[in-house]
Design a protein around this motif. Structure first.
Motif, short mmCIF file in Angstrom:
data_model
loop_
_atom_site.label_atom_id
_atom_site.label_comp_id
_atom_site.label_asym_id
_atom_site.label_seq_id
_atom_site.Cartn_x
_atom_site.Cartn_y
_atom_site.Cartn_z
N TYR A 238 51.70 45.28 39.05
CA TYR A 238 51.62 43.98 39.70
C TYR A 238 50.91 44.09 41.05
O TYR A 238 50.15 43.19 41.44
N ALA A 239 51.15 45.18 41.77
CA ALA A 239 50.47 45.37 43.05
C ALA A 239 48.96 45.45 42.84
O ALA A 239 48.17 44.87 43.61
N ILE A 414 47.40 37.11 37.53
CA ILE A 414 48.56 37.19 38.41
C ILE A 414 48.73 35.92 39.25
O ILE A 414 49.86 35.48 39.51
N VAL A 415 47.63 35.30 39.67
CA VAL A 415 47.75 34.11 40.51
C VAL A 415 48.41 32.98 39.73
O VAL A 415 49.32 32.30 40.23
N ARG A 416 47.98 32.78 38.49
CA ARG A 416 48.60 31.74 37.66
C ARG A 416 50.08 32.05 37.42
O ARG A 416 50.94 31.16 37.55
N LEU A 417 50.38 33.29 37.07
CA LEU A 417 51.77 33.64 36.75
C LEU A 417 52.68 33.51 37.97
O LEU A 417 53.85 33.14 37.82
N ILE A 418 52.16 33.78 39.15
CA ILE A 418 52.95 33.60 40.37
C ILE A 418 53.09 32.12 40.70
O ILE A 418 54.17 31.62 41.03
N VAL A 423 56.25 35.35 36.93
CA VAL A 423 56.56 36.71 37.36
C VAL A 423 57.91 36.74 38.07
O VAL A 423 58.74 37.64 37.84
N GLN A 424 58.15 35.75 38.92
CA GLN A 424 59.42 35.70 39.64
C GLN A 424 60.60 35.67 38.67
O GLN A 424 61.61 36.36 38.87
N ALA A 425 60.48 34.87 37.62
CA ALA A 425 61.57 34.74 36.66
C ALA A 425 61.80 36.06 35.92
O ALA A 425 62.95 36.45 35.70
N ARG A 426 60.73 36.74 35.57
CA ARG A 426 60.87 38.01 34.85
C ARG A 426 61.52 39.07 35.72
O ARG A 426 62.41 39.81 35.27
N VAL A 427 61.06 39.17 36.95
CA VAL A 427 61.61 40.17 37.85
C VAL A 427 63.08 39.86 38.16
O VAL A 427 63.92 40.76 38.21
N SER A 428 63.39 38.59 38.36
CA SER A 428 64.78 38.21 38.64
C SER A 428 65.69 38.55 37.46
O SER A 428 66.83 38.99 37.65
N ALA A 429 65.21 38.31 36.25
CA ALA A 429 66.01 38.63 35.06
C ALA A 429 66.29 40.12 34.99
O ALA A 429 67.39 40.54 34.62
N GLN A 430 65.29 40.93 35.34
CA GLN A 430 65.50 42.37 35.34
C GLN A 430 66.49 42.79 36.41
O GLN A 430 67.30 43.70 36.20
#
Length: 541
Positions: A238-239, A414-418, A423-430
């Motif tokens: 992601y970076a 990445i811009v669209r997904l952010i 991306v936020q939802a996926r990372v939060s779920a993890q």
């Protein structure tokens, strides 16, 4: 007599899968290295693809920079802490700012009440920068500004302060975090919507390339993405996607990649399995070089370097048995050194509770110094290179990073997904799954779900007290600056900021003029909000 074959024994061994989802074998051989891709991407230190390090001699020539995160209260207090750390051997500064500064509020804004100077240094005007760095040689001590939403303003203040003190901006070194896309994923100190936020990052890259070419205006932060729940390979992938988004913006302006890529830098996280962490950096270094060479046609070796600060991740620290964080910090420092980081910063053992004391910060600093002076970590380059395990896992993790990048691109980038909160939802779920694993004991954490004491002892941790008098002094100083400055010059400079924002011009020249006129962080931010508006976070379940 045990007559079971090695194959039988191997079948009895428990299955191990690392956080990145890659299986770990009980034994590695040359055949495993070959099956994973061989040594094609290994190379030599200082040569493409830089898996073994970006410099030929690495720490044998120069140890890593030691840059502890510091800053609290008002600029005068922070200046004292900076000088304390420097006197104790620190070789760089990593500056923490309070929450109002991070989100573009002045200290006297009603929304800032109770937060002025609480978690970092309060900054309102150029005067504060002049106080904070008084007596610090900016040619000898490089400064990293941990700021994002208001980064353009604080970069302008730092450059204006340095110029006022007589430094040649063409030779000035330093770094600003200035990674706003990761803020939408991991921290939340955004101000403006996604697109104008990317524009501001591009403005700082373009401006610094022209006026302060040795200054690093962006430090892309996988660190905070990892802290928010990402796996080690997602952290890196992601970076890289975020860094490409910034590069694409600047290239669209007409700049060649070699004009700016050499000053992009990274901030990465360290907690978890030692070998997984080392391998992610070795893999990431070669993957970033490959991206820059093959996708962006970079020609200069420096444009392909993964320059990074890597230190202990706060997510690895525990409230329980906090002294164990000293041990964790030592291993994080070891990982950073084995990984080839250019700069190291360690969380102090009490950071799970509070802003570090001088005592705890000194322990972290001494930990890094022990590695340099006593442990032999600077004597040879990439000491784990050639290990069957390390080389196989490096290849496997590089492959996984490339898969994540390809998946991200296939979904629109990445811009669209952010922007859409995906991306936020996926990372939060993890992050949720990891917390459940810790609570259930599936993920081992010593002192938390392993080796707990039935009756936990009291552990002396000195809490950093919030000083309301400090906040009042900061507000008084801001009002004094407003009363003493040339009001007409400040107003004119602020009007130019708003005009240039609407006109689509690079905003840095106008912002530099505004900070030189002692316009405040909040005043400049408000002018930009009039044009850009404020970001509203999409909520996904």
């Amino acid at each position: 007599m045990n007559d079971r074959s090695p194959v039988d024994l191997k079948a009895q061994v428990r299955s191990v899968v690392n956080e990145s989802g890659i299986g770990v074998q009980p034994l590695y051989t040359a055949a495993d290295v070959e099956a994973s891709g061989g040594l094609e991407m290994l190379g030599e230190p200082g040569a493409y693809p830089f898996t073994r390090g970006i410099h030929p001699m690495m720490y044998r020539k120069r140890p890593w920079t030691m840059r502890q995160y510091a800053g609290f209260g008002n600029p005068r207090e922070s200046n004292q802490r900076f000088k304390y750390l420097i006197a104790n051997g620190q070789t760089g500064l990593n500056v923490a700012f309070d929450l109002p500064t991070q989100i573009g509020l002045d200290s006297d804004d009603p929304l800032a009440e109770g937060e002025v100077g609480r978690v970092g240094m309060a900054i309102d005007t150029l005067r504060d920068f002049e106080v904070a760095f008084d007596g610090i040689d900016l040619a000898q001590i490089t400064v990293s500004l941990t700021i994002n939403g208001a980064a353009a303003i604080l970069i302008a203040m730092y450059l204006a302060m340095a110029e006022k003190r007589g430094y040649d901006l063409a030779q000035l070194r330093g770094t600003a975090q200035n990674d706003i896309l990761k803020e939408f994923i991991g921290r939340g100190t955004w101000v403006f919507p996604v697109e104008p936020s990317i524009r501001l990052v591009g403005d700082t890259i373009e401006y610094c390339a022209q006026h302060a070419p040795k200054y690093s205006p962006v430090s892309v932060c996988g660190y905070h993405i990892r802290e928010s729940g990402a796996t080690p390979t997602q952290e890196m992938a992601y970076a890289f996607c975020i860094a490409r988004a910034y590069a694409d913006d600047v290239i669209r302006r007409g700049m060649h990649v070699d004009e700016f890529a050499g000053r992009l830098s990274y901030n990465f996280n360290i907690f978890g399995n030692l070998f997984e962490q080392v391998c992610k950096f070795r893999a990431g270094r070669s993957l970033w070089a490959k991206i820059m060479k093959e996708q962006y046609k970079a020609e200069k070796p420096g444009s392909m370097w993964l320059r990074m600060i890597a230190g202990g991740g706060g997510g690895g620290l525990t409230l329980e048995q906090p002294e164990l964080n000293i041990v964790r910090g030592a291993y994080y420092a070891l990982i950073s050194a084995l990984s080839g980081a250019q700069t190291m910063a360690l969380c102090s053992y009490d950071e799970a509770y509070t802003i570090p004391t001088e005592y705890s910060a000194r322990i972290s600093l001494r930990t890094m110094q022990i590695l340099i002076e006593e442990m032999g970590l600077t004597e040879t380059v990439d000491p784990l290179g050639g290990s069957y395990y390390v080389e196989t896992m490096t290849n496997r993790m590089r492959d996984r990073m490339e898969e994540i990048i390809a998946e991200t691109d296939a979904e629109g980038g990445i811009v669209r997904l952010i922007s859409e909160g995906i991306v936020q939802a996926r990372v939060s779920a993890q992050a949720y799954r990891m917390q459940r694993d810790i609570e259930s004991g599936r993920f081992a954490k010593v002192g938390v779900n392993r080796y707990r004491s039935e009756q936990e002892e009291e552990h002396p941790v000195e809490l950093h007290a919030y000083d309301e008098d400090d906040a009042r002094r900061q507000i008084d100083e801001l009002r004094r600056v407003r009363a003493e400055r040339d009001g007409a010059a400040a107003a004119g400079a602020l009007e130019r900021v708003r005009h240039d924002a609407a006109a689509g011009a690079n905003l840095m020249p106008a912002i530099v003029d505004a900070v030189k006129a002692y316009a405040s962080v909040g005043e400049i931010t408000n002018e930009l909000v009039k044009v850009f508006g404020r970001y509203r976070e999409p909520i996904r379940f």
